[in-house]
Design an enzyme around this catalytic site. Sequence first.
Site, PDB file in Angstrom:
ATOM      1  CG  ASP A 219     106.199  20.437  44.195  1.00  0.00           C
ATOM      2  OD1 ASP A 219     107.008  20.182  43.155  1.00  0.00           O
ATOM      3  OD2 ASP A 219     105.349  20.616  44.457  1.00  0.00           O
TER       4      ASP A 219
ATOM      5  CB  VAL B 239     105.502  72.940  42.964  1.00  0.00           C
ATOM      6  CG1 VAL B 239     104.681  71.992  43.568  1.00  0.00           C
ATOM      7  CG2 VAL B 239     106.750  72.894  43.580  1.00  0.00           C
ATOM      8  CB  ALA B 240     102.217  73.084  38.931  1.00  0.00           C
TER       9      ALA B 240
ATOM     10  CB  THR C 248      92.885  69.734  47.227  1.00  0.00           C
ATOM     11  OG1 THR C 248      93.586  70.380  46.233  1.00  0.00           O
ATOM     12  CG2 THR C 248      92.671  71.295  48.588  1.00  0.00           C
TER      13      THR C 248
ATOM     14  CG  ASP D 141     104.378  21.645  39.147  1.00  0.00           C
ATOM     15  OD1 ASP D 141     104.838  21.774  38.116  1.00  0.00           O
ATOM     16  OD2 ASP D 141     104.379  22.414  39.560  1.00  0.00           O
TER      17      ASP D 141
ATOM     18  CD  GLU E 247     104.056  67.763  44.634  1.00  0.00           C
ATOM     19  OE1 GLU E 247     103.633  67.055  44.037  1.00  0.00           O
ATOM     20  OE2 GLU E 247     104.606  68.820  43.711  1.00  0.00           O
TER      21      GLU E 247
ATOM     22  CD  GLU F 104      97.951  72.883  39.718  1.00  0.00           C
ATOM     23  OE1 GLU F 104      99.357  72.491  39.526  1.00  0.00           O
ATOM     24  OE2 GLU F 104      97.714  72.069  40.715  1.00  0.00           O
TER      25      GLU F 104
ATOM     26  CG  ASP G 299     110.413  22.951  40.868  1.00  0.00           C
ATOM     27  OD1 ASP G 299     110.536  21.962  39.950  1.00  0.00           O
ATOM     28  OD2 ASP G 299     109.470  22.294  41.337  1.00  0.00           O
TER      29      ASP G 299
END
Length: 906
Positions: free
Chosen positions: A614, A295-296, A713, A342, A300, A683, A618
């Site tokens: 345009d 998990v460390a 946190t 263009d 996530e 950690e 194209d």
Amino acid sequence: MTEAPSRPKAAEPGPQAGGALDPLEPLPLLRRELGTGERGLSDREAARRLAVYGPNEVRRKARTSLGRELVRQLVHPLALLLWAAAAMAFVADIAVLGWAIVAVILLNAGFALLQERQAEQAVETLARYLPTHATVIRDGRQETAEARDLVPGDLIVLDEGDKIPADARLTEGGIEADLSMLTGESAPADRVAGPGLVGAPMIQEPNLVFSGTTCTGGQAQAIVFATGDHTEIGRIAALSQRTRRDPSPLEQQVKKVAWLIAAVAVAMGAVFLVVGVAVGLPLTDSLMFAIGLLVANVPEGLLPTITLALAVGVRVLARQGAVIKRLSAVETLGSTNVICTDKTGTLTRNRMRLRGTWTPSNGTDSGPWTGELMRASALCTTVAREENGQLHGDPTEVALVEGSAAHAAPVDLEARDAGRRAQFRFDPRLRRMSVIQDDGARGLRVIVKGAPEAVLSRLADGTASAADAAERLARDGMRVLAVAERELPPGSLPPGSREDAEQGLRLLGLVGLYDPPRPEVAAAVRRCHEAGLRVHIVTGDNGATAAAVAGEVGIGVPHLHVVPQSESINDHELDHLLTLPDTEVVFARSSPETKLKVADALRAHGQIVAMTGDGVNDAPALHRAHIGVAMGLSGTDVAREASTMVLTDDNFATIVTAIESGRRVYDNVRKFIVYIFAHAPAEIVPFLVFALSAGTVPLPLTVMQILAIDLGTETLPALALGRERAEPGVMSRPPRPSTQGVISRDMLVRSWGCLGMVSAALVMTAFFYVLWRAGWHPGDATGPGSPLHHAYVTATTATFAGIVTCQVGTAIAARTDHAALRDIGFFTNPLLLAGIAFELVFTAALVYVPPLQGVFGTAALPLDVVALIAVFPVLVWGTDELRRRARRNRLHTSHRHREIHHVAHR
């Protein structure tokens, strides 16, 4: 504006007619090859051909299974990591967070599914251009048939307001056709039965009409030579479906990061599981600690933060005139290093203005002859004035009418129309138009205007100086028209034919028209060059005009290469041109196929390409480029569907703004990654100390405390870093290489080696300080019921709170990768300050609220410990600030040495 596509090879329409059909061959031969007489096809023959050639409609590629696409998105490596994180949240009995992560996975899968449907939507938009019914002559009878039942060889009738149902060759009559959905040009084009132009692009052929365009005036008959997928619009649809969209650089890098993080997390968890069992820890404890390490290491918030950063970029760009249709495209913009643009409407205003005149009597000096020239040119127009007073018509003719008024020779358009006795419309083969005008006291006169070479050849007396003057005006970037007249004898009848009218002319002079560049484009081009981007012009205009515009806006500094006929350039020449150092290219007289060829060549050389367009044709190039940029004002629906970005103001400068925003987003993603990587050592080190001491040092951090950090946190400050403003100088550095990873060695050294290890050292200091003040020695018991248990719980709380305060310092340091904090300002990201405030309040609640203390294994911290960990943010940020200052000094010294070396060798 977009130029017409080039004429295909003679064999291109062949699949429908034996492989050798050329729609421009002599009409009797074309009729014979298609087997079509004056009475058209018979119903039986039409039915047989329908069975052979299939229906006259744009075929859509079969869609892949929605379920299969969804599964593919749900097993994306980053999605797999998020599934693991959700599982960990459920294991830790934090179901709300688990469901939130699942929602993020599904949301991102939904975004990806929408992107996959983009090409199919473009093809469906193409299909909407096609009519449902057509007027056809079969067995000598005129009847209404379903357009999808038309076949090659059918004889169709075209009338004002009809949509043209198939590609066809006019056999009699003439029409005005609105080709804007193919070419992007707003002015209708004349189409007449007759011979073709030698060497002209196919859509400029004056005797051909194309499926999906509209007849705006006139009446004609035409013979169908292509239906369905073999029409111009069908070919474009096929190209749009064949040109695949490759993953963006960010999408590719996120996959690599995800696999790297997964490998590190799983490896650390497995190693700790083995080490824990080896040092005598119970299997249950070893398993929990292994899960804690996993998990460390799993970020996530990585995908939600990236998504938010991209979404913020989308909103910002929408306010600035650029609508982004795919989130990952924001980051792709940041890595763009070539823009293919263009000219008309993007670099220029798309509004012609009178810029210069020349008369045989006065040269380029103004005088009474100039007024006569401008009045005559305005009389030879078809411009109309709308109810609101605005002029409506061809931009060139509007400029002539406005120019005559500016030279004190205004023309009353109603009187012009009332005095017109005959009109010979502009003929693209002759390149001129003429009118026979009753001009009051002056009587009847023929007025002719057109290309200089087309008009000068009809003069009674040749004027060599006029040809030289026309060349000079063209070199200045002007579109040059010659204007001539012939006064008819009093009482004479108007000439009955064009040939009789347009002869024996007297030259009035030359008119130079100019489409001025947008005022902001020059600064935008300069910013491109400062940022290391090249700008190529791909235009249907002539080379001299495009080169003049390029010079005005700064394109081609230091070297500009003009390809006058880009249709004829081969791949070898194109590769050579695009790899010339410090060279920008004008591809003149280009077609949408040229755009696709240029995009492919640039991609083959590893460039990240933004391409503007345009017109409908194209669409393949827009789809093929990394960033297809469609025009919101002048572009077609198909171009907008095929594009990645739509400019609501059709402005080149907006593309540059979007590129800057893309660089900012990419920088912010890297800042977030630095931030989440930096807390991993803090950690992991406590677990390593515990394992390597064989348990003589108690575990400084619990699994629940890790979960509180990673899922509580850390998240808000990380999200706030995605909203960080651009650093100073973001557009002064070259584009990053397309092969550069989102994670670099320097980032890892900074996050793990500097920020991470400093944080780990600080939190371990806090942990040992609390135990030392309680009289602890290595190996002393700290379990429940022991005299040191409360001190141990307080020490783990100090470790937990210390990591949080180190995160504060890391978040402040991560705001800038190059500049000092004072250069960007401490208070310029209020969302980050709010996120820091939240994590401190959240931490205080876990430390001091009794019910939460029992859940997370925390205890209230004494004031001296609070004072100790309160200085951690300053120490972490200060260490990184010193590192960045040392790096800036090294770069500055290196730059000075290069300058001295350069001067010494000049």
